[in-house]
Design a protein around this motif. Structure first.
Motif, short mmCIF file in Angstrom:
data_model
loop_
_atom_site.label_atom_id
_atom_site.label_comp_id
_atom_site.label_asym_id
_atom_site.label_seq_id
_atom_site.Cartn_x
_atom_site.Cartn_y
_atom_site.Cartn_z
N ALA A 49 -49.90 -103.95 -36.45
CA ALA A 49 -49.00 -102.83 -36.73
C ALA A 49 -49.52 -101.52 -36.16
O ALA A 49 -48.81 -100.79 -35.49
N ALA A 50 -50.79 -101.20 -36.43
CA ALA A 50 -51.34 -99.92 -36.00
C ALA A 50 -51.71 -99.96 -34.52
O ALA A 50 -52.17 -100.98 -34.01
N VAL A 51 -51.51 -98.84 -33.85
CA VAL A 51 -51.84 -98.75 -32.43
C VAL A 51 -53.31 -98.34 -32.29
O VAL A 51 -53.88 -97.68 -33.18
N PRO A 52 -53.95 -98.71 -31.19
CA PRO A 52 -55.41 -98.47 -31.06
C PRO A 52 -55.81 -97.01 -31.13
O PRO A 52 -56.90 -96.69 -31.60
N ASP A 53 -54.95 -96.11 -30.67
CA ASP A 53 -55.33 -94.69 -30.64
C ASP A 53 -54.76 -93.91 -31.81
O ASP A 53 -54.59 -92.70 -31.75
N ALA A 54 -54.48 -94.61 -32.93
CA ALA A 54 -53.86 -93.94 -34.07
C ALA A 54 -54.78 -92.92 -34.73
O ALA A 54 -54.33 -91.92 -35.28
N LYS A 55 -56.08 -93.18 -34.67
CA LYS A 55 -57.01 -92.32 -35.38
C LYS A 55 -57.26 -91.03 -34.62
O LYS A 55 -57.47 -91.05 -33.40
N ARG A 56 -57.24 -89.89 -35.32
CA ARG A 56 -57.53 -88.59 -34.74
C ARG A 56 -58.82 -88.06 -35.34
O ARG A 56 -59.18 -88.37 -36.47
N ALA A 239 -43.21 -83.05 -46.66
CA ALA A 239 -41.86 -83.34 -46.17
C ALA A 239 -41.78 -84.80 -45.75
O ALA A 239 -42.70 -85.33 -45.12
N LEU A 240 -40.69 -85.47 -46.09
CA LEU A 240 -40.58 -86.89 -45.77
C LEU A 240 -40.49 -87.11 -44.27
O LEU A 240 -40.91 -88.17 -43.77
N ASP A 241 -39.97 -86.15 -43.52
CA ASP A 241 -40.01 -86.26 -42.06
C ASP A 241 -41.46 -86.31 -41.57
O ASP A 241 -41.76 -86.99 -40.58
N ARG A 242 -42.33 -85.62 -42.25
CA ARG A 242 -43.74 -85.63 -41.84
C ARG A 242 -44.41 -86.96 -42.23
O ARG A 242 -45.33 -87.40 -41.55
N VAL A 243 -43.96 -87.57 -43.31
CA VAL A 243 -44.45 -88.91 -43.64
C VAL A 243 -44.05 -89.88 -42.53
O VAL A 243 -44.86 -90.71 -42.09
N VAL A 244 -42.80 -89.79 -42.08
CA VAL A 244 -42.35 -90.64 -40.97
C VAL A 244 -43.19 -90.37 -39.73
O VAL A 244 -43.60 -91.31 -39.02
N ALA A 245 -43.47 -89.11 -39.45
CA ALA A 245 -44.29 -88.78 -38.28
C ALA A 245 -45.68 -89.40 -38.41
O ALA A 245 -46.25 -89.90 -37.43
N GLY A 246 -46.24 -89.40 -39.62
CA GLY A 246 -47.53 -90.03 -39.83
C GLY A 246 -47.47 -91.53 -39.62
O GLY A 246 -48.38 -92.13 -39.03
N TYR A 247 -46.40 -92.15 -40.10
CA TYR A 247 -46.22 -93.59 -39.88
C TYR A 247 -46.16 -93.89 -38.38
O TYR A 247 -46.78 -94.86 -37.91
N ARG A 248 -45.45 -93.08 -37.61
CA ARG A 248 -45.35 -93.35 -36.17
C ARG A 248 -46.63 -92.98 -35.44
O ARG A 248 -46.92 -93.56 -34.38
N GLN A 249 -47.39 -92.04 -35.96
CA GLN A 249 -48.73 -91.83 -35.39
C GLN A 249 -49.55 -93.10 -35.51
O GLN A 249 -50.26 -93.50 -34.58
N LEU A 250 -49.43 -93.75 -36.66
CA LEU A 250 -50.20 -94.96 -36.90
C LEU A 250 -49.69 -96.16 -36.11
O LEU A 250 -50.47 -96.98 -35.61
N GLY A 499 -39.49 -95.32 -41.39
CA GLY A 499 -39.92 -94.79 -40.10
C GLY A 499 -39.37 -95.56 -38.93
O GLY A 499 -39.56 -95.17 -37.77
N ALA A 500 -38.67 -96.68 -39.19
CA ALA A 500 -37.99 -97.44 -38.13
C ALA A 500 -36.60 -96.83 -37.94
O ALA A 500 -35.77 -96.94 -38.83
N PRO A 501 -36.31 -96.19 -36.81
CA PRO A 501 -35.15 -95.30 -36.75
C PRO A 501 -33.81 -95.95 -36.46
O PRO A 501 -32.77 -95.35 -36.73
N TYR A 502 -33.80 -97.17 -35.88
CA TYR A 502 -32.54 -97.70 -35.37
C TYR A 502 -32.09 -98.92 -36.16
O TYR A 502 -32.73 -99.96 -36.15
N TRP A 503 -30.95 -98.76 -36.83
CA TRP A 503 -30.38 -99.78 -37.71
C TRP A 503 -28.87 -99.78 -37.54
O TRP A 503 -28.26 -98.75 -37.26
N THR A 504 -28.26 -100.97 -37.74
CA THR A 504 -26.80 -101.04 -37.68
C THR A 504 -26.32 -102.22 -38.51
O THR A 504 -27.11 -102.96 -39.11
N SER A 505 -25.00 -102.39 -38.52
CA SER A 505 -24.35 -103.41 -39.34
C SER A 505 -23.21 -104.01 -38.54
O SER A 505 -22.64 -103.35 -37.67
N ASP A 506 -22.88 -105.28 -38.81
CA ASP A 506 -21.69 -105.88 -38.20
C ASP A 506 -20.46 -105.21 -38.79
O ASP A 506 -20.11 -105.44 -39.96
N ILE A 507 -19.77 -104.40 -37.99
CA ILE A 507 -18.56 -103.74 -38.49
C ILE A 507 -17.53 -104.81 -38.84
O ILE A 507 -17.18 -105.66 -38.02
#
Length: 801
Positions: A49-56, A239-250, A499-507
């Motif tokens: 799940a985590a990317v190699p360069d996640a750590k700052r 801010a929950l947007d910042r939580v998402v940003a942290g998830y995508r950093q990871l 943090g997964a941004p793209y979702w849809t449904s069978d209309i």
């Protein structure tokens, strides 16, 4: 558990306890990684799940007293009670975020992991189901057993705290407090093990096996079945947007999808020939109904060669000419591909020869780099080289086992049947990660051969980190009921909250009619000929127009717009109206997409993301924000006499405009919205700057035409407009344009900031805007004759309104 030793290394704080060792590792000022083991050494396996360069590089300190150990960064303070090992998480100012029970919250219980080993001579039986082909091997040749652990992480959540996340699930629960959820992959269940809290934090569990979340009489915790050690990340917002940003950093940023992916996609189960695909697109063009994508569902292959990644030459005699014809009509083609293959087709035999199959000799091993590369090679040669534009990676939970019979199994039975089938062929520690690895192979394969086409992968399952592989997840094979439509809303919102941004449904739902199988449970045997189904379809379609991907799909009945009436009839005209509205909103939607990629944004938003101080929004499960401007309130019950009424909550802290009428409402209030079939309740936040494009037939038409910009006064606000070439990866090298547009309500001035970014193909370096204050509803505002024309060529511009 008692803390008996504390050692600080350059990387982490390591605690020795009477029951194992814990490592607390700052990854960023707002992110802590926590690992707990009963082994002599911490594990060294690579995270999927985590990317190699996640750590700052992060400055941190710690202090030790007789009673506790405290680790601090500039944003977080973690206190560990020595007597019990209990964790308490606070922000830098001392505000409590969450805590473990005072007795401690981490438990590891020894367990045995069993992995089956098969050989190619194993007897395999194949069966067909509504959900595709399945293959079962006879008993394994041998088993490998190793020591592992059940892990349990407990919390004491606060009164009034709401929790979101864990992926897309069919039960329709929004706030996860007071509920439980089994976390394993299946049709209508896409797992992303992330919890997000209205207290301003998130938790990412780095685990890939079966999990159970509970906040009920059994306790408040997340349990995992098979892990070498406990491994999770704590992410502070607030801010929950910042939580998402942290998830995508990871776990990795979400790549930008091509512009056409945000248009309208037409699908059904199924188009059967080259001629039919072309004819459907031609009909859309002749009727002047916007369209960008046509989708080819399963069985594009020859005869019974299930999973073969090539076109049947009888039904698709010239696939290259087919895609060229579709492209000439400004449409793209997505093709369904499966991880399962059998009947000794060319792909199957090649994969078998290269030992790329799992034990059932039918499902390719997505955990093998070699098998992923071969799978991509087959998809490229059989489909991509003919001009196919996008992938529909169906059945990415390939060992699902309960889609049969007339009676739906109990939840616990379903868990055992499905996970048991998965564990026959996969390591039990990794049964939830198949889709992640499958998506990786498609993404890396396509990126290696071209930078001209962005990857698009529609897939039924998901996992932490999968967003970095350009995937869109849909909610699975639903049944046509009003209650199903209602439950789609929280399912999608909890998915994007992770943090997964793209979702849809069978209309319109996948199954429309009712048959003997438990899942074939729609209410409309006559399909699109039934006026009652037409109404449900219309309401689902209106909701779908405000999803990240706008896609109609299903079985039992046709799905093209003209199957629901003719011009002049309410249903038909309204479907066309909402497709056109989607296309007029593309400058707004594509700007939201740009923010997803460049700023870790979230397009479809639980209300708590934007209104954290308003406790009322925490339990609302049938409304959401679509970007910063729009409040979407789908209709989820049938009308009476052609009209529907529903209560809508307008969040506090701002005023709201009715999108259709322009009526202004105070925030923090409930209103009763009365609307006909032609509309749904839709509101615009005061202070919004809403860019509107021309009335076009595909996403790439009239790109240099002027944009209307509607300003909704009453508060400060704005938007960052985003443009690029619409496809390819030039944006990764800076080839895009971003323009900040800011509304100052007190001075009634609109400021267009400097145009940032590098030139891209088709970029003239300037754009014309027709700026209007909202006056009445959407159509009335656009028709108003008092627009101020702005020619913006890159330098900042101020405009008084």
């Amino acid at each position: 558990m008692k803390v008996t030793g504390v050692v600080a290394t350059p990387e982490a704080l390591v605690l020795t306890t009477t029951s194992g060792r814990m490592k607390i590792e700052p990854y960023a000022p707002s992110i802590l990684r926590v690992v707990y083991t009963l082994e002599e050494e911490f594990g060294a396996k690579t995270s999927l799940a985590a990317v190699p360069d996640a750590k700052r590089e992060t400055a941190w300190t710690y202090a030790e007293t007789d009673d506790a150990v405290e680790l601090r960064t500039s944003e977080l303070a973690l206190t560990v009670t020595k007597a019990t090992g209990a964790f308490v998480y606070r922000d830098a100012a001392g505000r409590l975020l969450t805590r473990e029970p005072a007795r401690g919250g981490k438990t590891l219980v020894a367990a045995e992991a069993v992995v089956n080993v098969y050989d190619e001579s194993a007897e395999v039986a194949t069966t067909m189901s509504v959900d595709g082909m399945r293959a079962q091997a006879a008993e394994a040749k041998e088993t490998i057993r190793r020591r592992a652990y059940h892990t349990k992480l407990e919390f004491e959540w606060s009164e009034g705290e709401a929790l979101y996340g864990l992926g897309s699930h069919e039960e329709g629960v929004m706030n996860l407090r007071g509920s439980f959820q089994y976390l394993y992959q299946q049709n209508m269940k896409a797992v992303v093990p992330v919890l997000v809290s209205t207290n301003g934090y998130g938790v990412l569990f780095d685990s890939y096996g079966l999990m159970i979340f509970r906040d009920d009489a059994h306790g408040s915790y997340l349990w995992t079945e098979v892990d070498d050690e406990m491994d999770y990340y704590f992410i502070h917002g607030p801010a929950l947007d910042r939580v998402v940003a942290g998830y995508r950093q990871l776990t990795g940023a979400a790549p930008l999808l091509p512009r056409w992916a945000y248009g309208y996609a037409q699908s059904k189960e199924r188009y059967k020939s080259q001629a039919e695909l072309i004819e459907v697109v031609r009909e859309y063009r002749e009727r002047c109904i916007p369209l960008d994508l046509i989708i080819l569902d399963w069985c594009s292959w020859t005869g019974n060669l299930w999973g073969q990644k090539s076109f049947d030459p009888e039904r698709f005699p010239d696939p290259t000419a087919m895609t060229e014809t579709l492209h000439a009509m400004h449409a793209r083609l997505m093709v369904s591909i499966w991880p399962i293959m059998n009947n000794d087709g060319p792909n199957h035999l090649e994969m078998k020869r290269e030992k790329g199959l799992l034990g059932n000799q039918a499902t390719y091993d997505a955990f093998s780099e070699k098998a992923r590369a071969l799978y991509w090679k087959q998809a490229k040669e059989g489909l991509f080289d003919h001009g196919v534009d996008a992938w529909w990676c169906d059945c990415t939970e390939p060992f699902e086992a309960d889609w049969n019979g007339s009676v739906r199994l109990e939840p616990e039975q379903r868990l055992l049947v499905n996970t048991g089938q998965s564990k026959k062929y996969l390591d039990p520690e990794y049964i939830n990660a198949y889709s992640l690895q499958h998506s990786k192979g498609i993404y890396e394969g396509q990126r290696a051969v071209t930078s001209a086409k962005r990857v698009v992968n529609l897939t039924r399952s998901s996992y932490s980190g999968q967003q970095r592989y350009a995937t869109i997840t849909w909610s699975g094979d639903t049944a046509a009921k009003w209650e199903t439509l209602r439950r789609q809303i929280p399912a999608g919102l909890n998915f994007v909250a992770t943090g997964a941004p793209y979702w849809t449904s069978d209309i319109g739902a996948f199954f429309v009619a009712k048959k003997e199988q438990w899942f074939w449970d729609g209410d409309y045997d006559a399909g699109c000929e039934d006026p009652a189904y037409r109404e449900l379809y219309l309401r689902w379609f209106q909701y779908g127009a405000f999803l990240p991907m706008f896609r109609s799909h299903g079985t039992d009945t046709p799905r093209e717009v003209w199957r629901f009436g003719e011009p002049g009839e309410t249903i038909y005209d309204t479907l066309v109206r909402f497709v056109r509205l989607r296309y007029r909103l593309l400058p707004y939607i594509y700007s939201l997409a740009g923010a997803v990629t460049h700023e870790h944004g979230t397009m479809m938003r639980p209300l708590a993301f934007d209104f954290p101080a308003d406790p009322v929004v925490r339990g609302i499960d049938d409304q959401y924000a679509f970007g910063p401007a729009l409040l979407v309130c789908p209709i989820v019950s049938p009308s009476v006499g052609g009209r529907s009424t529903r209560r809508v909550y307008l969040p506090a802290g701002t005023e709201w405009y009715d999108f259709w009428t322009g009526e202004r409402h105070a925030g923090g209030s409930w209103v009763t919205a009365d609307c006909g079939l032609e509309t749904i309740p839709l509101y615009v936040r005061a202070g919004s700057v809403l860019p509107i494009g021309p009335d076009v037939q595909w996403s790439g038409e009239a790109l240099d035409a002027p944009w209307d910009v509607l300003v909704y006064p009453g508060a400060d606000g704005g938007i960052t407009l985003y443009e690029d070439e619409g496809d390819g990866y030039g944006y990764e090298r800076g080839a895009f344009a971003r323009t900040s547009v800011v509304w100052d309500d007190a001075s009634r001035r609109l400021r267009f900031g400097a145009r940032e970014g590098a030139p891209f193909p088709g970029d003239s370096g300037r754009r014309t805007y027709r700026v209007r204050l909202a006056a009445g509803g959407f159509e009335a505002s656009l028709a108003a004759g008092d627009a101020v024309v702005v020619e913006h060529a890159g330098a900042p511009r101020d405009l008084a309104l």
